[in-house]
Design an enzyme around this catalytic site. Structure first.
Site, PDB file in Angstrom:
ATOM      1  N   PHE A   1      -5.135   7.222   8.605  1.00 59.04           N
ATOM      2  CA  PHE A   1      -6.196   7.101   7.417  1.00 59.04           C
ATOM      3  C   PHE A   1      -6.979   6.085   7.272  1.00 59.04           C
ATOM      4  CE2 PHE A   1      -2.652   5.387   5.073  1.00 59.04           C
ATOM      5  CZ  PHE A   1      -3.319   4.298   4.214  1.00 59.04           C
TER       6      PHE A   1
ATOM      7  N   LYS B   1      -5.811  14.973  16.420  1.00 60.64           N
ATOM      8  CA  LYS B   1      -5.104  14.941  15.388  1.00 60.64           C
ATOM      9  C   LYS B   1      -5.567  14.019  14.585  1.00 60.64           C
ATOM     10  CE  LYS B   1      -1.739  15.146  12.088  1.00 60.64           C
ATOM     11  NZ  LYS B   1      -2.062  14.457  10.919  1.00 60.64           N
TER      12      LYS B   1
ATOM     13  N   GLU C   1      -4.618  13.884   7.771  1.00 61.48           N
ATOM     14  CA  GLU C   1      -5.210  14.848   6.852  1.00 61.48           C
ATOM     15  C   GLU C   1      -5.762  14.383   5.514  1.00 61.48           C
ATOM     16  OE1 GLU C   1      -0.539  14.162   6.288  1.00 61.48           O
ATOM     17  OE2 GLU C   1      -2.232  14.083   8.003  1.00 61.48           O
ATOM     18  N   ARG C   2      -5.557  12.979   5.315  1.00 60.21           N
ATOM     19  CA  ARG C   2      -5.947  12.194   4.197  1.00 60.21           C
ATOM     20  C   ARG C   2      -7.468  11.799   4.300  1.00 60.21           C
ATOM     21  NH1 ARG C   2      -1.272   7.826   3.004  1.00 60.21           N
ATOM     22  NH2 ARG C   2       0.390   9.461   2.220  1.00 60.21           N
TER      23      ARG C   2
ATOM     24  N   SER D   1       2.524   4.028  10.973  1.00 54.50           N
ATOM     25  CA  SER D   1       3.513   3.191  10.666  1.00 54.50           C
ATOM     26  C   SER D   1       4.506   3.106  11.539  1.00 54.50           C
ATOM     27  CB  SER D   1       3.937   3.909   9.216  1.00 54.50           C
ATOM     28  OG  SER D   1       4.843   5.142   9.638  1.00 54.50           O
TER      29      SER D   1
ATOM     30  N   CYS E   1      -3.533  -2.958   9.847  1.00 50.38           N
ATOM     31  CA  CYS E   1      -2.291  -3.534  10.699  1.00 50.38           C
ATOM     32  C   CYS E   1      -2.775  -4.800  10.940  1.00 50.38           C
ATOM     33  CB  CYS E   1      -2.051  -2.650  11.931  1.00 50.38           C
ATOM     34  SG  CYS E   1      -3.412  -2.460  12.938  1.00 50.38           S
TER      35      CYS E   1
ATOM     36  N   GLU F   1       6.505  -4.099   5.645  1.00 49.88           N
ATOM     37  CA  GLU F   1       4.977  -3.797   5.564  1.00 49.88           C
ATOM     38  C   GLU F   1       4.338  -3.072   4.271  1.00 49.88           C
ATOM     39  OE1 GLU F   1       1.373  -2.231   8.563  1.00 49.88           O
ATOM     40  OE2 GLU F   1       3.107  -0.981   8.302  1.00 49.88           O
TER      41      GLU F   1
END
Length: 486
Positions: free
Chosen positions: A154, A178, A181-182, A231, A286, A386
């Protein structure tokens, strides 16, 4: 185009917008207000299979299109992205929350990735050596893989997809995307502009959804390679599962990026650089600076200046120009971040700036302000994990050697920065730091798209990074030809 109506997001398969065959949906809120702006389908396996079939059929003709022709179509796509920069930036701010300034920067970095993809004719060139033995020539040729897929997060809904599908498609592959979805709205617009550029149907397919889509991609035998950014636990899962099913996988994972502040740094520029790196995009990137290792000699002066400047940062809706720190992506993430701040306090760190206490009116949004801890050590969760938020930990060290040792103790090794005016210090840092991407007086050491992007240790699973020559090698297979003619 941005509207106030709640949108029902669709998949894009074989050149058409189609409803998901499933019934499950997820609400998409504006993180700055909490108000619903869309509903995204959590597509089932059947939708992935349809997308893969469309990509497989398109590959039969797309892979035969001459490389320069593919490049010309990408030039058209590049032009459309440039013409729609403002709209794309606003969509990012609407569904991700980052400020318009940060969103505009992301759009530009995405465009630069497409610029790289347009140079595919040069990047795909092989190698040849005549007369390697009596009358024998040797050469290396590069060919596309087939159907490949990308799974994106996202936090950079434009830049990261554009690291993937344009270069893969330029190399002759077809693609199943893909996205998170956020942040489904930006993905829709990227696909719309792609087909507006004239690409054949089925070359790029978009399947919205969650874990079921991810698993279906990883298990589908027709998909030859998977690119992933996200992540660390999910990156490891994607790598292990994808390779188990025989796929080529690049999985870019989490980070805990350190900056070392030397006494000979330019203090004013260093303070501004750390603020931009730690708190820009609300720390949801990141390559954000999470830890500063500052030498004792300059620690008090640096920290005083950093705290003073940080307290000036305004928190609020990213559409308002005066705001520097936008919302976090979801309420659940906000609560997670507050938990880390509470943990730091409980572990004995000194909380110099408390992002839990926001003076601005941000009711309804998922806001945590810039946060600074001093007196942090390696036993604290705020140093180890993180957090993915505007939370900065400060560790005081005696010298450069201790700063490097501290940095290298992290399980992550994505990026690392040194602020110094000494070439000797910079060289020592470069040679001994364990990080995939290194900055010298560069706040966010994310390389331009013509260089590879990847970390080390738990920040990266795979062999070839995204972008640059690594990207071309990832999306192609080589054939070594040894030939002799009689």
């Amino acid at each position: 185009m941005i509207t106030t109506e709640i949108k029902r997001v669709k998949n894009h398969i074989n050149g058409e917008w189609v409803e998901s065959t499933g019934t499950e949906v997820e609400a998409v809120p504006n993180p700055a207000t909490g108000k619903i702006i869309a509903y995204v389908p959590l597509s089932p396996k059947e939708d992935v299979e349809r997308a893969v079939e469309a990509a497989k059929n398109a590959y039969e003709t797309w892979s035969k299109v001459p490389v320069p022709n593919r490049s010309r179509m990408l030039y058209k796509y590049l032009q459309l992205l440039q013409e729609n920069k403002d709209e794309l930036s606003k969509i990012i701010t609407l569904e991700n929350g980052k400020t318009l300034k940060d969103a505009s920067g992301e759009v530009q970095r995405g465009i630069e990735a497409v610029e790289l993809a347009t140079s595919a004719p040069n990047l795909m060139m092989g190698q040849a050596l005549p007369n390697i033995a009596g009358g024998i020539d040797g050469s290396i040729w590069r060919y596309p893989l087939g159907v490949v897929a990308g799974i994106t997060p996202f936090n950079f809904p434009m830049m990261i997809p554009l690291w993937m599908f344009p270069l893969a498609i330029a190399c002759g592959n077809t693609f199943v995307l893909k996205t998170s979805e956020r942040t489904p709205l930006l993905a829709e617009r990227l696909v719309e502009l792609f087909y507006e550029a004239g690409f054949p149907k089925g070359v790029l397919n978009l399947v919205q959804g969650g874990k079921e889509v991810v698993n279906s991609i990883l298990e589908n035998k027709e998909i030859q390679a998977v690119s992933f950014v996200g992540s660390e636990p999910v990156a490891r899962y994607v790598y292990e599962t994808g390779t188990k099913y025989g796929k080529r996988v690049q999985a870019l994972a989490g980070a805990k990026n350190h900056a070392i502040v030397m006494p000979d740094c330019n203090l004013e520029k260093t303070v501004q650089g750390v603020i931009g790196s730690a708190f820009g995009s609300s720390g949801e990137r990141c390559m954000a600076c999470s830890v500063v290792a500052v030498l004792d000699e300059i620690a008090d002066e640096f920290i005083d200046a950093l705290v003073s400047e940080t307290r000036k940062l305004k928190v609020g809706d990213g559409f308002h120009e005066e705001n520097y720190v936008g919302p976090l992506i979801r309420e659940s993430h906000k609560e997670r971040v507050i938990g880390y701040i509470n943990s730091g306090v409980a572990d004995g760190a000194s909380l110099l700036v408390d992002g839990r206490q926001i003076k601005e009116d941000v009711e309804g949004g998922y806001f945590v302000g810039a946060t600074i801890f001093d007196g942090v050590n390696q036993n604290m969760k705020i140093w180890q994990d993180e957090i993915f938020a505007p939370v900065l930990s400060i560790v005081r060290v005696r010298d450069l050697e201790e700063g490097i040792q501290l940095t290298n103790q992290s399980k992550f090794a994505n990026g690392a920065v040194i602020y110094t005016s000494s070439g000797k210090h910079a060289q020592t840092f470069r040679d001994h730091i364990d990080a995939g991407m290194i900055g010298v007086n560069v706040n966010v050491p994310a390389p331009m798209a013509f260089f590879a992007f990847a970390g080390n240790k738990a920040s990266f699973y795979g062999d070839l990074g995204t972008n640059g020559k690594d990207g071309v090698q990832f999306y192609t297979r080589k054939k070594v030809v040894t030939e002799r003619w009689f």
